[in-house]
Structures are given as structure tokens and as C-alpha cells.
Design a protein around this motif. Structure first.
Motif, PDB file in Angstrom:
ATOM      1  N   GLU A 213      41.036  49.607  48.743  1.00  0.00           N
ATOM      2  CA  GLU A 213      39.975  48.944  47.980  1.00  0.00           C
ATOM      3  C   GLU A 213      39.448  49.856  46.863  1.00  0.00           C
ATOM      4  O   GLU A 213      39.172  49.408  45.748  1.00  0.00           O
ATOM      5  CB  GLU A 213      38.831  48.545  48.909  1.00  0.00           C
ATOM      6  CG  GLU A 213      39.158  47.370  49.825  1.00  0.00           C
ATOM      7  CD  GLU A 213      38.073  47.124  50.856  1.00  0.00           C
ATOM      8  OE1 GLU A 213      37.909  45.960  51.266  1.00  0.00           O
ATOM      9  OE2 GLU A 213      37.375  48.092  51.235  1.00  0.00           O
ATOM     10  N   ILE A 216      41.942  49.781  44.033  1.00  0.00           N
ATOM     11  CA  ILE A 216      41.892  48.517  43.289  1.00  0.00           C
ATOM     12  C   ILE A 216      40.662  48.491  42.372  1.00  0.00           C
ATOM     13  O   ILE A 216      40.755  48.142  41.186  1.00  0.00           O
ATOM     14  CB  ILE A 216      41.864  47.317  44.255  1.00  0.00           C
ATOM     15  CG1 ILE A 216      43.221  47.194  44.959  1.00  0.00           C
ATOM     16  CG2 ILE A 216      41.522  46.029  43.520  1.00  0.00           C
ATOM     17  CD1 ILE A 216      43.246  46.130  46.044  1.00  0.00           C
ATOM     18  N   VAL A 217      39.503  48.886  42.897  1.00  0.00           N
ATOM     19  CA  VAL A 217      38.274  48.900  42.094  1.00  0.00           C
ATOM     20  C   VAL A 217      38.407  49.869  40.925  1.00  0.00           C
ATOM     21  O   VAL A 217      38.010  49.563  39.795  1.00  0.00           O
ATOM     22  CB  VAL A 217      37.060  49.272  42.974  1.00  0.00           C
ATOM     23  CG1 VAL A 217      35.833  49.570  42.112  1.00  0.00           C
ATOM     24  CG2 VAL A 217      36.750  48.157  43.952  1.00  0.00           C
ATOM     25  N   ARG A 220      40.880  48.420  38.337  1.00  0.00           N
ATOM     26  CA  ARG A 220      40.379  47.203  37.688  1.00  0.00           C
ATOM     27  C   ARG A 220      39.190  47.475  36.766  1.00  0.00           C
ATOM     28  O   ARG A 220      39.152  46.986  35.639  1.00  0.00           O
ATOM     29  CB  ARG A 220      39.973  46.174  38.755  1.00  0.00           C
ATOM     30  CG  ARG A 220      41.144  45.539  39.465  1.00  0.00           C
ATOM     31  CD  ARG A 220      41.777  44.417  38.631  1.00  0.00           C
ATOM     32  NE  ARG A 220      40.883  43.260  38.548  1.00  0.00           N
ATOM     33  CZ  ARG A 220      40.602  42.632  37.410  1.00  0.00           C
ATOM     34  NH1 ARG A 220      41.094  43.063  36.267  1.00  0.00           N
ATOM     35  NH2 ARG A 220      39.804  41.577  37.403  1.00  0.00           N
ATOM     36  N   GLN A 227      44.867  42.162  37.215  1.00  0.00           N
ATOM     37  CA  GLN A 227      45.259  42.030  38.626  1.00  0.00           C
ATOM     38  C   GLN A 227      46.769  42.101  38.781  1.00  0.00           C
ATOM     39  O   GLN A 227      47.257  42.651  39.774  1.00  0.00           O
ATOM     40  CB  GLN A 227      44.720  40.719  39.185  1.00  0.00           C
ATOM     41  CG  GLN A 227      43.213  40.699  39.383  1.00  0.00           C
ATOM     42  CD  GLN A 227      42.734  39.424  40.052  1.00  0.00           C
ATOM     43  OE1 GLN A 227      43.481  38.458  40.223  1.00  0.00           O
ATOM     44  NE2 GLN A 227      41.446  39.406  40.436  1.00  0.00           N
ATOM     45  N   VAL A 230      47.793  45.752  38.686  1.00  0.00           N
ATOM     46  CA  VAL A 230      47.415  46.407  39.933  1.00  0.00           C
ATOM     47  C   VAL A 230      48.377  46.027  41.045  1.00  0.00           C
ATOM     48  O   VAL A 230      48.805  46.867  41.857  1.00  0.00           O
ATOM     49  CB  VAL A 230      45.971  46.036  40.322  1.00  0.00           C
ATOM     50  CG1 VAL A 230      45.627  46.616  41.699  1.00  0.00           C
ATOM     51  CG2 VAL A 230      44.979  46.542  39.281  1.00  0.00           C
ATOM     52  N   VAL A 241      45.546  41.095  45.752  1.00  0.00           N
ATOM     53  CA  VAL A 241      44.660  41.920  44.922  1.00  0.00           C
ATOM     54  C   VAL A 241      43.338  41.207  44.691  1.00  0.00           C
ATOM     55  O   VAL A 241      42.259  41.774  44.809  1.00  0.00           O
ATOM     56  CB  VAL A 241      45.321  42.261  43.567  1.00  0.00           C
ATOM     57  CG1 VAL A 241      44.308  42.933  42.632  1.00  0.00           C
ATOM     58  CG2 VAL A 241      46.522  43.172  43.762  1.00  0.00           C
ATOM     59  N   SER A 242      43.426  39.908  44.378  1.00  0.00           N
ATOM     60  CA  SER A 242      42.224  39.117  44.122  1.00  0.00           C
ATOM     61  C   SER A 242      41.316  39.068  45.355  1.00  0.00           C
ATOM     62  O   SER A 242      40.095  39.236  45.257  1.00  0.00           O
ATOM     63  CB  SER A 242      42.603  37.700  43.692  1.00  0.00           C
ATOM     64  OG  SER A 242      41.470  36.901  43.493  1.00  0.00           O
ATOM     65  N   GLU A 245      39.829  42.543  46.027  1.00  0.00           N
ATOM     66  CA  GLU A 245      38.838  42.856  44.998  1.00  0.00           C
ATOM     67  C   GLU A 245      37.512  42.149  45.277  1.00  0.00           C
ATOM     68  O   GLU A 245      36.442  42.758  45.208  1.00  0.00           O
ATOM     69  CB  GLU A 245      39.370  42.439  43.630  1.00  0.00           C
ATOM     70  CG  GLU A 245      38.395  42.675  42.480  1.00  0.00           C
ATOM     71  CD  GLU A 245      38.940  42.136  41.162  1.00  0.00           C
ATOM     72  OE1 GLU A 245      38.165  41.463  40.451  1.00  0.00           O
ATOM     73  OE2 GLU A 245      40.125  42.389  40.853  1.00  0.00           O
ATOM     74  N   LYS A 246      37.600  40.855  45.621  1.00  0.00           N
ATOM     75  CA  LYS A 246      36.386  40.091  45.933  1.00  0.00           C
ATOM     76  C   LYS A 246      35.671  40.665  47.153  1.00  0.00           C
ATOM     77  O   LYS A 246      34.446  40.783  47.173  1.00  0.00           O
ATOM     78  CB  LYS A 246      36.736  38.625  46.172  1.00  0.00           C
ATOM     79  CG  LYS A 246      37.142  37.874  44.914  1.00  0.00           C
ATOM     80  CD  LYS A 246      37.496  36.426  45.226  1.00  0.00           C
ATOM     81  CE  LYS A 246      37.916  35.669  43.976  1.00  0.00           C
ATOM     82  NZ  LYS A 246      38.303  34.268  44.271  1.00  0.00           N
ATOM     83  N   LEU A 249      33.936  43.984  46.095  1.00  0.00           N
ATOM     84  CA  LEU A 249      32.743  43.746  45.287  1.00  0.00           C
ATOM     85  C   LEU A 249      31.590  43.213  46.146  1.00  0.00           C
ATOM     86  O   LEU A 249      30.425  43.589  45.944  1.00  0.00           O
ATOM     87  CB  LEU A 249      33.045  42.753  44.161  1.00  0.00           C
ATOM     88  CG  LEU A 249      34.007  43.255  43.066  1.00  0.00           C
ATOM     89  CD1 LEU A 249      34.273  42.158  42.044  1.00  0.00           C
ATOM     90  CD2 LEU A 249      33.441  44.492  42.374  1.00  0.00           C
TER      91      LEU A 249
END
Length: 256
Positions: A213, A216-217, A220, A227, A230, A241-242, A245-246, A249
């Protein structure tokens, strides 16, 4: 300096303060050549001189000397003030007093500046005083440069060369125990307590993410990657990835 009661034979604890009505009446009498009114006006504004010299404390200078020099600036302000322009006397007098003290400190400074640079600075100061007398306000650098027929950069460099360093803790005003320092007037919209706290909270929240994570953060939002980029980098699908990422966050929001 603040504990000194008698300066140049003047008991500062008994200095008088004039009302606006008294000030205006005396100033108009001075404009008519009344010497008695001039003396009353000087005595009635010695507290203003005292408040100005507070900002020059801690330099090892004699308080008596600074007070006398400040009084010279006060007298110049009284002699050149124009009551018809509707400007408060203190607004005009304080820069005149400060300028006189700075000139004294500059002339007695151990720092050596080139003759040509010093001459340019003195011409600029003279032009500044003349402009202030005429317009009852200080000129801008551009106006000074035009008056001297010089580039504005030359004027700035010359004035900076004779300017004394100023401590952030140097008082610029003090009244009834409340002191305003240079630091209080320095604006910083970036490095405020609020921004520091937000930065610390954000770092803590990101630090509690999993390694995947975090990566990815970082890719991004710190590297600006898409995305898809990544996904190719860490060998998973864009949908994964989506989703990660969610989740990351959402975790950060809860932590902050």
C-alpha cells in the motif's frame, strides 16, 4: 534599557502624553512660528522617542546617546510636518526617528562599505527624506530609483549594504507590557503549526500501511504515475491497484 528611569536627565516615568486635540493645536502653532509650542511638542512626544529606541536594545549602544539622536529625529519631524495633509503625526515621526538612529548607528559601525556604495546609499536616504517631507509618506524603491536616475537594483544593494542586521527577537513596539517583535511581523503561510501537524499526521498514517500500500500511494501521489503504470510495476491488475489504493486512502483518512 526598559528598567532605566532617567535618560539624559529626563525622568521617563513622568513623561507627558498629548491628546490628539493638543497635538494638532500645537502643530498648527509651530507652523506659525511659535517656539514655545515647539518646545511643548517636543516634551509631549519624548515617550514616542523612548518607545522607538526600545527596538535598538541589545547592541551595546548608550541609551542616553540613542535617546538624544532619537530626539533629533523627533525635532526634524516636528519642523517638517504638514498638518494640512491629514496624516497622524506619529505615522510621520516614527520613520524619521528610526532613520536618524540608523544613520547614527551606520556612521559608528565597524563594518566597512565601499565609498561609491555608501555615497549611493546616502543620496538615496536624502532623496527618501525629501520625498517623505513633500508627500508625507515614504517612497517606493521604484520612485527612489527614478529620483536618482539609477536602476532599482543599485538602490536596493546600496541601502542593504548600510543596513544593520536585525534580530528576529528585536522588539519593534512595546506598550503596557506587551512587546511586538520582528518575528511577530514575519509572515509564513507554509510552515505554520497547522501545516506541521498535518504533515506529521500524514506521515504517521502512511507509515501504518502495508508495504504494498505504501508503494502504491508513493507511486500514485508522489511520483504522479497512473494506475496502469503502477499495475505493471508491481505485477498486479489495474483493478487490484484501484482497490488497494481506495483502501489505503480510507485508512489514511481514518488515521488523520
Amino acid at each position: 534599557m526598559q528598567m532605566k528611569v532617567e535618560i539624559c536627565g529626563v525622568n521617563t516615568s513622568k513623561l507627558t502624553v498629548l491628546t490628539n486635540e493638543e497635538m494638532n493645536a500645537l502643530l498648527r502653532r509651530v507652523g506659525g512660528g511659535d517656539k514655545t509650542a515647539r518646545e511643548e511638542l517636543i516634551r509631549g512626544n519624548l515617550r514616542l522617542v523612548l518607545s522607538v529606541i526600545q527596538r535598538f536594545g541589545g547592541r551595546g549602544e548608550s541609551v542616553d546617546d540613542l535617546f538624544q539622536v532619537g530626539c533629533i529625529g523627533l525635532i526634524k519631524a516636528i519642523d517638517n510636518f504638514n498638518v494640512d495633509l491629514g496624516v497622524r503625526f506619529s505615522t510621520y515621526a516614527v520613520p524619521m526617528i528610526i532613520g536618524e538612529i540608523r544613520r547614527y548607528l551606520r556612521d559608528n559601525s565597524a563594518i566597512r562599505v565601499s565609498r561609491s556604495m555608501r555615497d549611493t546609499a546616502y543620496r538615496a536616504l536624502q532623496a527618501k527624506e525629501a520625498f517623505t517631507r513633500e508627500h508625507q509618506r515614504e517612497p517606493t524603491i521604484i520612485e527612489l530609483a527614478q529620483a536618482l536616475d539609477l536602476k532599482k537594483e543599485e538602490v536596493v544593494f546600496a541601502l542593504d549594504a548600510i543596513m544593520d542586521p536585525v534580530s528576529l527577537f528585536e522588539p519593534v513596539w512595546g506598550e503596557e507590557g506587551d512587546t511586538l517583535c520582528v518575528m511577530d511581523q514575519v509572515g509564513d503561510t507554509k510552515n505554520t503549526d497547522e501545516h506541521w501537524l498535518e504533515s506529521i499526521a500524514l506521515k504517521g498514517a502512511i507509515g501504518s500501511l502495508s508495504d504494498r500500500e505504501k508503494k502504491i500511494v508513493h507511486m500514485r501521489f508522489f511520483e504522479g504515475r497512473t494506475q496502469m503504470e503502477v499495475a505493471k510495476e508491481i505485477h498486479i491488475s489495474q483493478a487490484q491497484v484501484s482497490r488497494l489504493e481506495k483502501g489505503a486512502l480510507e485508512h489514511i483518512r481514518k488515521q488523520i
